[in-house]
Design a protein around this motif. Sequence first.
Motif, short mmCIF file in Angstrom:
data_model
loop_
_atom_site.label_atom_id
_atom_site.label_comp_id
_atom_site.label_asym_id
_atom_site.label_seq_id
_atom_site.Cartn_x
_atom_site.Cartn_y
_atom_site.Cartn_z
N ALA A 44 0.87 -1.20 0.02
CA ALA A 44 -0.03 0.08 -0.02
C ALA A 44 0.67 1.35 -0.13
O ALA A 44 1.94 1.15 0.24
CB ALA A 44 -0.84 0.06 1.33
N GLN A 45 0.36 2.40 -0.30
CA GLN A 45 1.04 3.67 -0.40
C GLN A 45 -0.08 4.57 0.09
O GLN A 45 -1.11 4.69 0.64
CB GLN A 45 1.09 4.25 -1.88
CG GLN A 45 2.00 3.45 -2.84
CD GLN A 45 1.58 2.12 -3.30
OE1 GLN A 45 0.23 2.06 -3.52
NE2 GLN A 45 2.25 1.09 -3.18
N LEU A 46 0.99 5.47 1.11
CA LEU A 46 0.43 6.52 1.94
C LEU A 46 0.71 7.99 1.29
O LEU A 46 1.75 8.14 0.93
CB LEU A 46 1.01 6.43 3.23
CG LEU A 46 0.85 7.58 4.10
CD1 LEU A 46 -0.73 7.72 4.48
CD2 LEU A 46 1.69 7.61 5.34
N ASN A 47 -0.34 8.70 0.80
CA ASN A 47 -0.23 9.87 0.04
C ASN A 47 -1.10 10.93 0.61
O ASN A 47 -2.04 10.51 1.08
CB ASN A 47 -0.46 9.74 -1.40
CG ASN A 47 0.37 8.51 -2.03
OD1 ASN A 47 1.58 8.95 -2.07
ND2 ASN A 47 -0.28 7.63 -2.66
N ILE A 48 -1.00 12.18 -0.05
CA ILE A 48 -1.87 13.15 0.51
C ILE A 48 -3.15 13.08 -0.38
O ILE A 48 -3.25 12.71 -1.54
CB ILE A 48 -1.36 14.51 0.09
CG1 ILE A 48 0.18 14.89 0.95
CG2 ILE A 48 -2.12 15.98 0.44
CD1 ILE A 48 0.87 16.24 0.54
N ASP A 49 -4.23 13.28 0.25
CA ASP A 49 -5.60 13.15 -0.29
C ASP A 49 -5.72 14.59 -1.33
O ASP A 49 -5.77 15.54 -0.75
CB ASP A 49 -6.52 12.99 0.55
CG ASP A 49 -8.07 12.72 -0.14
OD1 ASP A 49 -7.96 13.02 -1.26
OD2 ASP A 49 -8.99 12.44 0.62
N ARG A 50 -5.67 14.50 -2.59
CA ARG A 50 -5.63 15.61 -3.38
C ARG A 50 -7.23 16.32 -3.10
O ARG A 50 -7.21 17.35 -3.32
CB ARG A 50 -5.60 15.22 -4.73
CG ARG A 50 -4.09 14.54 -5.05
CD ARG A 50 -3.72 14.44 -6.70
NE ARG A 50 -2.35 14.05 -6.71
CZ ARG A 50 -1.28 14.77 -7.11
NH1 ARG A 50 -1.53 16.15 -7.00
NH2 ARG A 50 -0.24 14.19 -6.99
N GLY A 51 -7.95 15.64 -2.92
CA GLY A 51 -9.45 15.95 -2.67
C GLY A 51 -9.34 16.82 -1.71
O GLY A 51 -9.98 18.12 -1.35
N TYR A 52 -8.79 16.56 -0.33
CA TYR A 52 -8.66 17.42 0.75
C TYR A 52 -7.85 18.61 0.51
O TYR A 52 -8.02 19.70 0.88
CB TYR A 52 -8.08 16.61 1.74
CG TYR A 52 -7.49 17.43 3.18
CD1 TYR A 52 -8.44 17.80 3.91
CD2 TYR A 52 -6.38 17.74 3.29
CE1 TYR A 52 -8.19 18.43 5.10
CE2 TYR A 52 -5.87 18.54 4.24
CZ TYR A 52 -6.98 18.97 5.14
OH TYR A 52 -6.58 19.62 6.26
N ILE A 53 -6.79 18.49 -0.34
CA ILE A 53 -5.96 19.55 -0.69
C ILE A 53 -6.73 20.66 -1.49
O ILE A 53 -6.64 21.86 -1.34
CB ILE A 53 -4.68 19.15 -1.44
CG1 ILE A 53 -3.82 18.36 -0.65
CG2 ILE A 53 -4.01 20.33 -2.31
CD1 ILE A 53 -3.22 19.41 0.66
N TYR A 54 -7.52 20.25 -2.62
CA TYR A 54 -8.29 21.14 -3.07
C TYR A 54 -9.22 21.70 -2.41
O TYR A 54 -9.56 23.08 -2.41
CB TYR A 54 -9.18 20.57 -4.24
CG TYR A 54 -10.01 21.31 -4.83
CD1 TYR A 54 -9.70 21.91 -6.14
CD2 TYR A 54 -11.34 21.07 -4.87
CE1 TYR A 54 -10.66 22.74 -6.68
CE2 TYR A 54 -12.40 21.80 -5.49
CZ TYR A 54 -12.04 22.56 -6.27
OH TYR A 54 -12.94 23.44 -7.17
N THR A 55 -10.08 21.00 -1.43
CA THR A 55 -10.91 21.56 -0.53
C THR A 55 -10.16 22.80 0.30
O THR A 55 -10.75 24.04 0.37
CB THR A 55 -11.69 20.61 0.26
OG1 THR A 55 -12.19 19.72 -0.50
CG2 THR A 55 -12.73 21.30 1.00
N LYS A 56 -9.32 22.39 0.92
CA LYS A 56 -8.36 23.24 1.72
C LYS A 56 -8.00 24.55 0.99
O LYS A 56 -8.01 25.69 1.35
CB LYS A 56 -7.08 22.47 2.11
CG LYS A 56 -6.48 23.40 3.40
CD LYS A 56 -6.94 23.20 4.64
CE LYS A 56 -6.01 24.03 5.87
NZ LYS A 56 -6.93 24.14 7.03
N ALA A 57 -7.32 24.37 -0.08
CA ALA A 57 -7.01 25.42 -1.00
C ALA A 57 -8.10 26.47 -1.31
O ALA A 57 -8.06 27.70 -1.48
CB ALA A 57 -6.40 24.79 -2.46
N SER A 58 -9.20 25.97 -1.67
CA SER A 58 -10.44 26.63 -2.11
C SER A 58 -11.05 27.45 -0.63
O SER A 58 -11.44 28.84 -1.04
CB SER A 58 -11.64 25.62 -2.53
OG SER A 58 -11.23 24.94 -3.59
#
Length: 577
Positions: free
Chosen positions: A57-71
């Motif tokens: 498995a891989q551990l990554n930043i959730d891009r959906g969360y990043i988009y919401t946070k940036a918005s």
Amino acid sequence: MFIFKYALKSISRSLGRNILIGIIVFIIATAACVAMSIQQAAETAAKNRLAEMNISAQLNIDRGYIYTKASQNANTTDMSVLMPEMNSLMKEYSLDLDGMEEYRDIKKSDSDESIVKNFYYNSSISINGSGIEKYDLTSSSQETTSATEATTTEVQKMTDPAGNEVETPTMPQMEQQEPQQMEKNGDFTLTGYDSYAAMEVMADFGSSEDDDKTCKITQGSVFDDNTTDYVCLIEDNLATFNNLSVGDKFSLVNPKNEDETYEFEISGIYKNSSGSSADGTDPANVIITSYKVVKDIEEKSETTNAAASTSSDSDSKTESTTAATTAETTAETTSASGSSDDDDSNALISQFTGTFVFGSVDDYNQFKEAVKNKAKESGQDEDMYIVTSSDVATFKAGLKPLENLKSFATTFLYLTLAIGAIVLIVISVISIRDRKYEIGALAAMGLKKLRLSMMFMIEVLTVTLVAILIGAVAGSVASVPVTSYLLSAQVEQQQTADSSKQQQPGMPGGNMERPDDGEVDTSKVEYVTADDIGFSVDIFVILKMLAIGVVLAIVSGFTSILFILRYDPKQILANRD
């Protein structure tokens, strides 16, 4: 004892009615047995496959969360405004090797043993080549086409339905302009692994004898783990395309600084059978080396470009000192100094990827929860990081046809039981009304209504259980061919659906959807077939069948009891006619 003997004799006296009940129960039992065997098969197949899996498995930043946070931070949904903010957040929260190792050391909740069985990692750099060209099957055809194409309208020969050649004008070809940013993207991906074991897990590497591996060494050998020598593996198509062999050398070049080069020697050649790499590029253009070499290149690139930036700043300051102190000169100095920030970005930057290996799916699920808990403890949002596994996603994809069949079988089972129960109730009501005089006569002879009810219940239960046992045998025999036929149809339907998704444009593989556990590697999906299931009727299915028989008998028998309790023996005998 009397009620048992009388109940058994009643079965033979009302043979036609009881045969009808038996046939109905037999059909219900056969259908229920097949449906439950499919359910049992799905559960067994899932358990057996999971028991054999080592999950990566891989551990990554959730891009959906990043988009919401940036918005939220930028208070806008305009991507031109959000991209810098998203890049800043990605850089701030991205995990490096030290950060990944903190998650590697997470312990199990019930012991001091680590959840993670093994941990592997790699780092990749986008880079250009010197003395080596990017493998691209379309390049030669594009060059030939561009040499003959004109910017004016051309004539294209086509054939009509009758077989005659016709000339059709084509649209003028516009001169293709290459985006400015393309010069900053390399033709190759240089990926460094921390060990050969990491290559086996993360890139599915193996020897030429390993038929089930995606990447196989065909010539030469793999470099030593953690080597600092500039040696590498290149893909077979790339080697053939550039006429390179083991022992040859070539240079890799910083796409943003052509004076920055690194010479590599080819230690081995491998064959990659996958259709595309993780980022959608041609896997033939992936060059493999050790992790330490990639980090060494990154450090040297940073030092080289930092020195160039310092020199540029020094020249700018000298010019600004000798110039007149006017607003115009100040503006020029600011502009010159500002350009140094762009020079800083010329350094090569690697992308780190870590892979965690788990011994069981329970450990994998426990790790996912531990990641959320660790984020909370650090004062971060629990949805910031996401754990994905192509192994789990691919495993679930392989079970999808069987799961669909299981869902259908469950619905069919409930409908069969409901319809069967209703039919049995109707037959029981008709039977009681036809035997009303018999009931009145037995009651007049002193047989209490409770004993009468028990007698009818025994009669129904006996017929039902016999039919259930026969139906279970028939269902167990029919379950394998029926399951095989239905499952084959489901697999074929699923393969057609997957094929249509792959043909759609979008992300690598054409599939725009990402399952919760990660991307599905369609090349590794192994659908469950009837051969994997085998004989799927076991003792638990038989016990469930008996339980169903008892329930059906109670339902129909209870209906009979209600009618018996309502009857008045004297009134029945008086109104016989």
